[in-house]
Design an enzyme around this catalytic site. Structure first.
Site, PDB file in Angstrom:
ATOM      1  N   ASP A 157      40.829  44.126  45.599  1.00 16.09           N
ATOM      2  CA  ASP A 157      40.269  43.928  44.257  1.00 16.09           C
ATOM      3  C   ASP A 157      40.945  44.817  43.213  1.00 16.09           C
ATOM      4  OD1 ASP A 157      38.205  42.909  42.408  1.00 16.09           O
ATOM      5  OD2 ASP A 157      37.414  44.948  42.477  1.00 16.09           O
ATOM      6  N   SER A 194      35.322  41.001  37.035  1.00 14.31           N
ATOM      7  CA  SER A 194      35.669  40.055  38.095  1.00 14.31           C
ATOM      8  C   SER A 194      34.519  39.070  38.253  1.00 14.31           C
ATOM      9  CB  SER A 194      35.897  40.785  39.414  1.00 14.31           C
ATOM     10  OG  SER A 194      36.891  41.783  39.284  1.00 14.31           O
ATOM     11  N   GLN A 212      41.468  35.552  42.419  1.00 13.46           N
ATOM     12  CA  GLN A 212      40.289  36.027  41.702  1.00 13.46           C
ATOM     13  C   GLN A 212      40.269  35.438  40.294  1.00 13.46           C
ATOM     14  OE1 GLN A 212      39.343  40.263  39.951  1.00 13.46           O
ATOM     15  NE2 GLN A 212      38.701  40.266  42.105  1.00 13.46           N
TER      16      GLN A 212
END
Length: 279
Positions: free
Chosen positions: A196, A220, A270
């Protein structure tokens, strides 16, 4: 900070687990910790099979001062694949929902993209040391971020691409600062934790706002991670990131994670939120 304890899913009984609180200087729980806890909890209900895919939807920001509870539902245990659903909760709120698939692998055709030619990690300075030096020069305390506490992070330059003016691209060497025990599920959790890192900043960098600045609200929205091959998270891994589109207040980022020998060991995707701040 002990990496093994930080990423662990502590059993509470009946396929329920607890993760530690973030307890860093981040205003909200680092998304990578949520992803790692989801994977660790799902893996704790699996007998031996490694994870091959994880899909997670972020619903609410987490409070960094309180632990998260993971509730696992056993969806399937077949001859080749197992599937789990994980709900991550904090203080009665659902922070994220995740689906995870586990597969030991089968015989089949193989190919992969090539790892880009980048400087070796030993030639690049640790981001934490750079930040520590800058904080000292400004006479300010060093802010503690969980990703940089657990990971040695070293950004490197990429050769220019054909769409370098309209597609953000960057690469990051990373590895666990702590030598990890030989537990494949733990190494996958650490890679998930790292996966991430930097994706939002990469998506915004082409617009001159790598941290969102004061003009944008950024976060996110979801996270997808596919494991292609086993790897140790305490050996150097290269995360090559790109952001092909930003439109309608949302952007898309992709990642490819290689080991030092050039094997593509994981892929990442993402969607990020990037919208003008509302009055």
């Amino acid at each position: 900070m002990d990496a093994v304890a930080y990423l662990a899913a502590e059993p509470l009984g009946e396929d329920r687990f607890a993760g530690v609180a973030g307890r860093t200087d981040e205003p909200r729980t680092y998304g990578g910790l949520v992803i790692a806890h989801a994977l660790a909890a799902a893996a704790a209900t699996i007998d031996g099979r490694p994870c091959n895919a994880l899909h997670l939807l972020f619903l609410l920001p987490g409070d960094n001062d309180h632990p998260v509870t993971m509730e696992v539902e056993r969806l399937r245990d077949g001859r080749s694949f197992s599937a789990r659903q994980v709900r991550l909760r904090q203080g009665g709120r659902t922070l994220a929902n995740a689906l995870a698939s586990f597969h030991a692998g089968d015989d089949g055709p193989a190919h992969q993209i090539a790892m880009p030619d980048v400087p070796d990690p030993e030639t690049v300075e640790d981001v934490l040391e750079v930040r520590r030096r800058l904080a000292l020069a400004k006479g300010k305390p060093l802010r503690r971020y969980s990703s940089q506490i657990l990971l040695d992070v070293r950004p490197v330059g990429l050769p220019p691409g054909p769409s370098c003016e309209t597609e953000a691209r960057r690469a990051i060497w990373f590895r666990s600062r702590q030598r990890l025990p030989d537990r494949p599920a733990l190494h996958q959790a650490m890679i998930a934790f790292a996966s991430d890192m930097g994706l939002v900043s990469t998506g915004l960098s082409v617009h001159g706002t790598p941290g969102g600045g004061n003009r944008l609200e950024d976060a996110s929205l979801d996270h997808a991670l596919w494991f292609h091959a086993p790897a140790r998270a305490d050996d150097w891994l290269l995360h090559v990131q790109r952001a092909p589109v930003m439109l309608g207040g949302r952007g898309m980022t992709h990642g490819a994670i290689f080991d030092r020998e050039g094997r593509l060991i994981a892929s990442v995707a993402q969607e990020i939120l990037a919208r003008r701040k509302r009055d």
